[in-house]
Structures are given as C-alpha cells and as structure tokens.
Design a protein around this motif. Structure first.
Motif, PDB file in Angstrom:
ATOM      1  N   THR A  59       0.845  -1.192   0.000  1.00  0.00           N
ATOM      2  CA  THR A  59       0.000   0.000   0.000  1.00  0.00           C
ATOM      3  C   THR A  59       0.876   1.235   0.000  1.00  0.00           C
ATOM      4  OG1 THR A  59      -1.758  -1.121   1.236  1.00  0.00           O
ATOM      5  CG2 THR A  59      -1.754   1.278   1.320  1.00  0.00           C
ATOM      6  N   THR A  60       0.465   2.251  -0.738  1.00  0.00           N
ATOM      7  CA  THR A  60       1.104   3.557  -0.651  1.00  0.00           C
ATOM      8  C   THR A  60       0.030   4.591  -0.353  1.00  0.00           C
ATOM      9  OG1 THR A  60       2.678   5.095  -1.667  1.00  0.00           O
ATOM     10  CG2 THR A  60       1.024   4.141  -3.125  1.00  0.00           C
ATOM     11  N   VAL A  61       0.378   5.574   0.479  1.00  0.00           N
ATOM     12  CA  VAL A  61      -0.548   6.637   0.864  1.00  0.00           C
ATOM     13  C   VAL A  61      -0.203   7.883   0.065  1.00  0.00           C
ATOM     14  CG1 VAL A  61      -1.419   8.068   2.752  1.00  0.00           C
ATOM     15  CG2 VAL A  61      -0.686   5.711   3.209  1.00  0.00           C
ATOM     16  N   LEU A  62      -1.165   8.383  -0.721  1.00  0.00           N
ATOM     17  CA  LEU A  62      -0.951   9.614  -1.477  1.00  0.00           C
ATOM     18  C   LEU A  62      -1.132  10.793  -0.526  1.00  0.00           C
ATOM     19  CD1 LEU A  62      -0.370  10.920  -4.221  1.00  0.00           C
ATOM     20  CD2 LEU A  62      -2.841  10.993  -4.591  1.00  0.00           C
ATOM     21  N   THR A  63      -0.056  11.565  -0.346  1.00  0.00           N
ATOM     22  CA  THR A  63      -0.040  12.658   0.618  1.00  0.00           C
ATOM     23  C   THR A  63       0.326  13.950  -0.101  1.00  0.00           C
ATOM     24  OG1 THR A  63       0.670  11.104   2.322  1.00  0.00           O
ATOM     25  CG2 THR A  63       0.965  13.438   2.791  1.00  0.00           C
ATOM     26  N   PRO A  64      -0.639  14.869  -0.248  1.00  0.00           N
ATOM     27  CA  PRO A  64      -0.336  16.128  -0.923  1.00  0.00           C
ATOM     28  C   PRO A  64       0.359  17.111   0.008  1.00  0.00           C
ATOM     29  CG  PRO A  64      -2.631  16.090  -0.278  1.00  0.00           C
ATOM     30  CD  PRO A  64      -2.054  14.753   0.114  1.00  0.00           C
ATOM     31  N   SER A  65       1.188  17.975  -0.581  1.00  0.00           N
ATOM     32  CA  SER A  65       1.792  19.084   0.141  1.00  0.00           C
ATOM     33  C   SER A  65       1.729  20.325  -0.742  1.00  0.00           C
ATOM     34  CB  SER A  65       3.249  18.765   0.518  1.00  0.00           C
ATOM     35  OG  SER A  65       4.049  18.628  -0.638  1.00  0.00           O
ATOM     36  N   ASN A  66       1.854  21.483  -0.132  1.00  0.00           N
ATOM     37  CA  ASN A  66       1.877  22.763  -0.855  1.00  0.00           C
ATOM     38  C   ASN A  66       0.684  22.939  -1.790  1.00  0.00           C
ATOM     39  OD1 ASN A  66       4.399  23.563   0.325  1.00  0.00           O
ATOM     40  ND2 ASN A  66       5.372  22.086  -1.031  1.00  0.00           N
ATOM     41  N   ILE A  67      -0.510  22.613  -1.286  1.00  0.00           N
ATOM     42  CA  ILE A  67      -1.744  22.763  -2.063  1.00  0.00           C
ATOM     43  C   ILE A  67      -1.989  24.255  -2.300  1.00  0.00           C
ATOM     44  CG2 ILE A  67      -4.228  22.369  -2.081  1.00  0.00           C
ATOM     45  CD1 ILE A  67      -3.692  20.025  -0.077  1.00  0.00           C
ATOM     46  N   GLN A  68      -2.347  24.600  -3.529  1.00  0.00           N
ATOM     47  CA  GLN A  68      -2.603  25.987  -3.906  1.00  0.00           C
ATOM     48  C   GLN A  68      -4.111  26.227  -4.057  1.00  0.00           C
ATOM     49  OE1 GLN A  68       0.372  27.962  -4.364  1.00  0.00           O
ATOM     50  NE2 GLN A  68       1.169  26.052  -3.501  1.00  0.00           N
ATOM     51  N   ILE A  69      -4.600  27.367  -3.564  1.00  0.00           N
ATOM     52  CA  ILE A  69      -6.017  27.723  -3.723  1.00  0.00           C
ATOM     53  C   ILE A  69      -6.334  27.822  -5.212  1.00  0.00           C
ATOM     54  CG2 ILE A  69      -7.730  29.547  -3.373  1.00  0.00           C
ATOM     55  CD1 ILE A  69      -6.249  30.243  -0.771  1.00  0.00           C
ATOM     56  N   GLY A  70      -7.425  27.197  -5.642  1.00  0.00           N
ATOM     57  CA  GLY A  70      -7.862  27.262  -7.032  1.00  0.00           C
ATOM     58  C   GLY A  70      -7.133  26.321  -7.962  1.00  0.00           C
ATOM     59  N   GLN A  71      -6.361  25.393  -7.424  1.00  0.00           N
ATOM     60  CA  GLN A  71      -5.554  24.485  -8.242  1.00  0.00           C
ATOM     61  C   GLN A  71      -6.343  23.240  -8.641  1.00  0.00           C
ATOM     62  OE1 GLN A  71      -2.032  22.999  -6.219  1.00  0.00           O
ATOM     63  NE2 GLN A  71      -0.949  22.831  -8.156  1.00  0.00           N
ATOM     64  N   THR A  72      -6.105  22.794  -9.857  1.00  0.00           N
ATOM     65  CA  THR A  72      -6.626  21.521 -10.349  1.00  0.00           C
ATOM     66  C   THR A  72      -5.437  20.659 -10.737  1.00  0.00           C
ATOM     67  OG1 THR A  72      -8.625  22.566 -11.217  1.00  0.00           O
ATOM     68  CG2 THR A  72      -8.071  20.390 -12.096  1.00  0.00           C
ATOM     69  N   ILE A  73      -5.452  19.400 -10.277  1.00  0.00           N
ATOM     70  CA  ILE A  73      -4.349  18.473 -10.510  1.00  0.00           C
ATOM     71  C   ILE A  73      -4.901  17.193 -11.103  1.00  0.00           C
ATOM     72  CG2 ILE A  73      -2.539  17.097  -9.382  1.00  0.00           C
ATOM     73  CD1 ILE A  73      -2.650  19.270  -7.127  1.00  0.00           C
ATOM     74  N   SER A  74      -4.212  16.637 -12.087  1.00  0.00           N
ATOM     75  CA  SER A  74      -4.568  15.335 -12.648  1.00  0.00           C
ATOM     76  C   SER A  74      -3.412  14.372 -12.452  1.00  0.00           C
ATOM     77  CB  SER A  74      -4.893  15.454 -14.139  1.00  0.00           C
ATOM     78  OG  SER A  74      -6.042  16.245 -14.326  1.00  0.00           O
ATOM     79  N   VAL A  75      -3.741  13.127 -12.080  1.00  0.00           N
ATOM     80  CA  VAL A  75      -2.725  12.103 -11.856  1.00  0.00           C
ATOM     81  C   VAL A  75      -3.096  10.853 -12.646  1.00  0.00           C
ATOM     82  CG1 VAL A  75      -1.539  10.654 -10.159  1.00  0.00           C
ATOM     83  CG2 VAL A  75      -2.267  12.964  -9.523  1.00  0.00           C
ATOM     84  N   LYS A  76      -2.164  10.395 -13.480  1.00  0.00           N
ATOM     85  CA  LYS A  76      -2.319   9.137 -14.219  1.00  0.00           C
ATOM     86  C   LYS A  76      -1.658   8.045 -13.382  1.00  0.00           C
ATOM     87  CE  LYS A  76      -0.875   6.796 -18.454  1.00  0.00           C
ATOM     88  NZ  LYS A  76      -0.023   6.910 -19.640  1.00  0.00           N
ATOM     89  N   ILE A  77      -2.442   7.029 -13.003  1.00  0.00           N
ATOM     90  CA  ILE A  77      -1.969   5.946 -12.134  1.00  0.00           C
ATOM     91  C   ILE A  77      -1.912   4.658 -12.944  1.00  0.00           C
ATOM     92  CG2 ILE A  77      -2.452   4.617 -10.037  1.00  0.00           C
ATOM     93  CD1 ILE A  77      -4.246   7.140  -9.250  1.00  0.00           C
ATOM     94  N   THR A  78      -0.742   4.024 -12.969  1.00  0.00           N
ATOM     95  CA  THR A  78      -0.580   2.761 -13.693  1.00  0.00           C
ATOM     96  C   THR A  78      -0.292   1.659 -12.683  1.00  0.00           C
ATOM     97  OG1 THR A  78       0.320   3.956 -15.589  1.00  0.00           O
ATOM     98  CG2 THR A  78       0.683   1.571 -15.533  1.00  0.00           C
TER      99      THR A  78
END
Length: 131
Positions: A59-78
């Motif tokens: 298992t891996t835990v996805l942990t965000p840091s330095n989140i910006q107000i109004g930001q949209t992020i996309s992640v491709k997971i394989t």
C-alpha cells in the motif's frame, strides 16, 4: 517577456495577469510521483499533472503538500503486475466520503482529478481502467 512563440516561468517567478486570453493551448510539465516507504508525496507546487507507477504489492498513501487555492491536478496511475493499493491522506475528500479504489489489473490505468478551493483540502474524483 513579450513577443516570440512562447512564455515560460518557474514556480519561483510570480506573474500577475488580471485577464488572460489564450489562443492555442496552455501546457504544463508532467511530474513523476513515486512511493517511498509506503508514502507517495505529491508536491502540488511543482506541477498540475503527475504520473504514478504503483509499487509492486503493498500500500502507498498519497499525501499532498503545498496545495494551492484554485488548483486543479490530474494524476495518471498505472498499476503494477503485482497489484498495490492506493490510500489517501485525510486532506483528500471524496464524494459521499468513500475513497476511490484504483484498478487492480496489471498495467491498468486510472486517472484522478483533484481540486482545491481553500488551499488546505483537495476534492477528488477518479476514472477507471483506461485502455
């Protein structure tokens, strides 16, 4: 910088534009995320697009840091040939409070999108099994 065919900046530069119209496309660099000891840290200040190749098993835990107000992020997971599980830090919220479950088949690709309205939390959605 005015003129030419492109304008580029780094995260340490600040450019304030009260109104911007783009003819063509806006593109961003794609960052690479990786597991380290059961944690995958996503530094939101470095990109809006990421890839994540799941580790073999565990298992891996996805942990965000330095989140910006109004930001949209996309992640491709394989997914790996030996399926791994992805869990999420408490700062990531899901519809109805139920976390997204990634695909488990070898090589299967999921795409997740994260949006922040407050710079503290991310609201997340996911789409499964692109082929």
């Amino acid at each position: 910088v005015l003129g030419g065919n492109g304008l580029s900046s780094t995260k340490t530069d600040e450019v304030v534009v009260p109104h911007l119209t783009i003819s063509g496309s806006a593109v961003g660099e794609v960052g690479v995320l990786s597991d380290s000891g059961g944690t995958t840290t996503m530094d939101c200040s470095t990109s809006n697009f990421f890839t994540l190749a799941m580790p073999a098993g565990g298992t891996t835990v996805l942990t965000p840091s330095n989140i910006q107000i109004g930001q949209t992020i996309s992640v491709k997971i394989t997914q790996n040939a030996t399926a791994a599980t992805l869990t999420f830090a408490a700062s990531i919220d899901f519809e109805s409070g139920t976390a997204f479950t990634i695909s488990t088949g070898s090589g299967e690709v999921d795409v997740m999108t994260f949006i922040s309205f407050d710079g503290t939390t991310l609201q997340a959605t996911g789409l499964k099994n692109f082929s």
